[in-house]
Design a protein around this motif. Structure first.
Motif, PDB file in Angstrom:
ATOM      1  N   UNK A 154      -9.414   5.118  -3.961  1.00 41.56           N
ATOM      2  CA  UNK A 154      -9.685   4.997  -2.526  1.00 41.56           C
ATOM      3  C   UNK A 154     -11.197   5.089  -2.336  1.00 41.56           C
ATOM      4  N   UNK A 155     -11.643   5.236  -1.108  1.00 47.85           N
ATOM      5  CA  UNK A 155     -13.069   5.343  -0.864  1.00 47.85           C
ATOM      6  C   UNK A 155     -13.823   4.049  -1.119  1.00 47.85           C
ATOM      7  N   UNK A 156     -15.101   4.170  -1.494  1.00 50.51           N
ATOM      8  CA  UNK A 156     -15.972   3.009  -1.643  1.00 50.51           C
ATOM      9  C   UNK A 156     -15.490   2.059  -2.734  1.00 50.51           C
ATOM     10  N   UNK A 157     -14.863   2.607  -3.779  1.00 46.63           N
ATOM     11  CA  UNK A 157     -14.381   1.737  -4.861  1.00 46.63           C
ATOM     12  C   UNK A 157     -13.252   0.846  -4.358  1.00 46.63           C
ATOM     13  N   UNK A 158     -12.321   1.416  -3.642  1.00 48.80           N
ATOM     14  CA  UNK A 158     -11.189   0.622  -3.136  1.00 48.80           C
ATOM     15  C   UNK A 158     -11.625  -0.355  -2.045  1.00 48.80           C
ATOM     16  N   UNK A 159     -12.625   0.042  -1.265  1.00 50.75           N
ATOM     17  CA  UNK A 159     -13.129  -0.835  -0.207  1.00 50.75           C
ATOM     18  C   UNK A 159     -13.998  -1.961  -0.756  1.00 50.75           C
ATOM     19  N   UNK A 160     -14.427  -1.824  -2.003  1.00 50.98           N
ATOM     20  CA  UNK A 160     -15.232  -2.878  -2.612  1.00 50.98           C
ATOM     21  C   UNK A 160     -16.712  -2.784  -2.321  1.00 50.98           C
ATOM     22  N   UNK A 161     -17.206  -1.564  -2.002  1.00 54.07           N
ATOM     23  CA  UNK A 161     -18.632  -1.392  -1.704  1.00 54.07           C
ATOM     24  C   UNK A 161     -19.262  -0.374  -2.659  1.00 54.07           C
ATOM     25  N   UNK A 162     -18.736  -0.287  -3.853  1.00 50.34           N
ATOM     26  CA  UNK A 162     -19.258   0.666  -4.829  1.00 50.34           C
ATOM     27  C   UNK A 162     -20.665   0.264  -5.254  1.00 50.34           C
ATOM     28  N   UNK A 222      -4.668  15.095  -6.490  1.00 58.60           N
ATOM     29  CA  UNK A 222      -3.249  15.012  -6.856  1.00 58.60           C
ATOM     30  C   UNK A 222      -2.387  15.047  -5.605  1.00 58.60           C
ATOM     31  N   UNK A 223      -1.386  14.180  -5.551  1.00 59.45           N
ATOM     32  CA  UNK A 223      -0.368  14.225  -4.502  1.00 59.45           C
ATOM     33  C   UNK A 223       0.992  14.232  -5.184  1.00 59.45           C
ATOM     34  N   UNK A 224       1.725  15.319  -5.022  1.00 55.76           N
ATOM     35  CA  UNK A 224       3.045  15.448  -5.637  1.00 55.76           C
ATOM     36  C   UNK A 224       4.114  15.053  -4.625  1.00 55.76           C
ATOM     37  N   UNK A 225       4.923  14.073  -4.984  1.00 53.07           N
ATOM     38  CA  UNK A 225       5.993  13.623  -4.097  1.00 53.07           C
ATOM     39  C   UNK A 225       7.287  14.353  -4.451  1.00 53.07           C
ATOM     40  N   UNK A 226       8.150  14.636  -3.478  1.00 55.78           N
ATOM     41  CA  UNK A 226       9.352  15.446  -3.710  1.00 55.78           C
ATOM     42  C   UNK A 226      10.510  14.664  -4.331  1.00 55.78           C
ATOM     43  N   UNK A 227      10.232  13.981  -5.440  1.00 51.25           N
ATOM     44  CA  UNK A 227      11.260  13.182  -6.104  1.00 51.25           C
ATOM     45  C   UNK A 227      11.187  13.439  -7.606  1.00 51.25           C
ATOM     46  N   UNK A 228      12.323  13.256  -8.261  1.00 50.72           N
ATOM     47  CA  UNK A 228      12.374  13.480  -9.716  1.00 50.72           C
ATOM     48  C   UNK A 228      11.522  12.454 -10.453  1.00 50.72           C
ATOM     49  N   UNK A 229      11.568  11.216  -9.999  1.00 53.50           N
ATOM     50  CA  UNK A 229      10.670  10.175 -10.502  1.00 53.50           C
ATOM     51  C   UNK A 229      10.097   9.431  -9.297  1.00 53.50           C
ATOM     52  N   UNK A 230       8.978   8.777  -9.489  1.00 59.48           N
ATOM     53  CA  UNK A 230       8.378   8.033  -8.382  1.00 59.48           C
ATOM     54  C   UNK A 230       9.244   6.845  -7.968  1.00 59.48           C
ATOM     55  N   UNK A 261      -3.118  11.841   0.485  1.00 58.64           N
ATOM     56  CA  UNK A 261      -2.528  10.510   0.628  1.00 58.64           C
ATOM     57  C   UNK A 261      -3.274   9.650   1.646  1.00 58.64           C
ATOM     58  N   UNK A 262      -3.878  10.304   2.639  1.00 56.44           N
ATOM     59  CA  UNK A 262      -4.548   9.555   3.700  1.00 56.44           C
ATOM     60  C   UNK A 262      -5.710   8.718   3.179  1.00 56.44           C
ATOM     61  N   UNK A 263      -6.333   9.152   2.078  1.00 52.91           N
ATOM     62  CA  UNK A 263      -7.450   8.387   1.534  1.00 52.91           C
ATOM     63  C   UNK A 263      -7.052   6.973   1.159  1.00 52.91           C
ATOM     64  N   UNK A 264      -5.922   6.843   0.468  1.00 54.82           N
ATOM     65  CA  UNK A 264      -5.430   5.517   0.071  1.00 54.82           C
ATOM     66  C   UNK A 264      -5.005   4.726   1.300  1.00 54.82           C
ATOM     67  N   UNK A 265      -4.258   5.370   2.168  1.00 57.86           N
ATOM     68  CA  UNK A 265      -3.668   4.685   3.314  1.00 57.86           C
ATOM     69  C   UNK A 265      -4.740   4.123   4.251  1.00 57.86           C
TER      70      UNK A 265
END
Length: 277
Positions: A87-95, A157-165, A189-193
């Motif tokens: 996420x952030x500048x890398x995901x936005x393409x301005x790294x 880290x974001x841990x989701x409440x599932x046995x597998x993703x 999670x908000x960073x990606x979203x």
């Protein structure tokens, strides 16, 4: 705010497209940005991709090891993997050459934050490619910072409440992904979203990126670019840039908006600042 409540969202100032003269001036703006070393080289970008792949592999192996240690058989453990997102500048393409990469691991429920900051931290310590390793589990958004093969990494880290993703029925852009999550996970999670939402709403990504580079350069040279010091950070400037770029001059290039868009950028946001406070 009063105008928005009573009249809705206003139309852009103009839908006009750039002229040939604008196109020429647009190239001049890009050259200016390049003179400040705001573009990463293709070789460096490929290295960053390689580093992200190595970190992803490291975490994949880690999840298998932890799962087996928790009593899960090896075959099932290989299905319980985590995914690495940026996420952030890398995901936005301005790294830029001096930028770090903001990234986050999405993991199943057996990889807790405690395991991440203890056992995965130890695994990073044992990797010869890792330098300047630092864990910050008590910060507002807990993070592990390190340099991997010369590339600065900020890892969440974001841990989701599932046995597998694979068991998660929601995509990351679905608000139900927040169901049964604590505040820290929501912030992670908000960073990606937010980054993905901005890019999905931008009519011309390259124009947006060059505009954002210009605004970030302005903010940094005036000492206004820092979350830690109480100023706006990268994603905040990106949101402001997106709002003006998308709704005022959606079709124009950077040269044209240099005298119009940049002016309106400051007029609008300073107006709302003083209106609110």
């Amino acid at each position: 705010l009063h105008v928005y409540v009573h009249y809705g969202v206003s139309d852009p100032i103009t839908f006009n497209y750039p002229t040939q003269e604008d196109l020429k001036k647009g190239n001049d703006v890009i050259e200016l940005l390049k003179s400040y070393n705001l573009f990463e080289t293709e070789i460096a970008l490929k290295k960053r991709e390689k580093v992200l792949g190595m970190i992803n592999k490291l975490f994949y192996e880690f999840v298998i090891e932890i799962s087996i240690a928790q009593g899960i058989n090896e075959e099932e453990a290989k299905e319980i993997h985590g995914n690495l997102y940026t996420f952030g500048s890398y995901r936005l393409g301005v790294i830029t050459p001096n930028s770090d990469i903001d990234c986050i691991f999405l993991s199943p429920k057996n990889i807790t934050r405690e395991i991440f900051f203890n056992e995965f931290f130890l695994k990073l310590q044992q990797d010869k490619n890792v330098k300047k390793l630092q864990a910050l589990p008590e910060t507002y958004t807990p993070i592990i910072k390190f340099i991997y093969d010369g590339v600065d990494i900020d890892l969440l880290l974001a841990t989701l409440p599932y046995r597998t993703l694979k068991d998660c029925p929601y995509s990351l852009d679905n608000d139900y992904i927040f169901k049964n999550q604590d505040d820290i996970t929501v912030r992670c999670l908000n960073g990606i979203r937010v980054a993905d939402l901005i890019l999905s709403l931008v009519p011309n990504k390259e124009q947006f990126r060059n505009t954002l580079r210009f605004i970030k350069l302005w903010a940094k040279r005036r000492g206004l670019y820092s979350n830690i010091l109480g100023f706006l950070g990268g994603i905040s400037w990106a949101l402001l840039t997106h709002t003006c770029h998308n709704h005022l001059y959606p079709n124009l290039l950077d040269a044209k908006i240099r005298k119009n868009y940049i002016l309106f950028f400051f007029i609008i946001f300073f107006f709302f600042f003083f209106k609110l406070y």
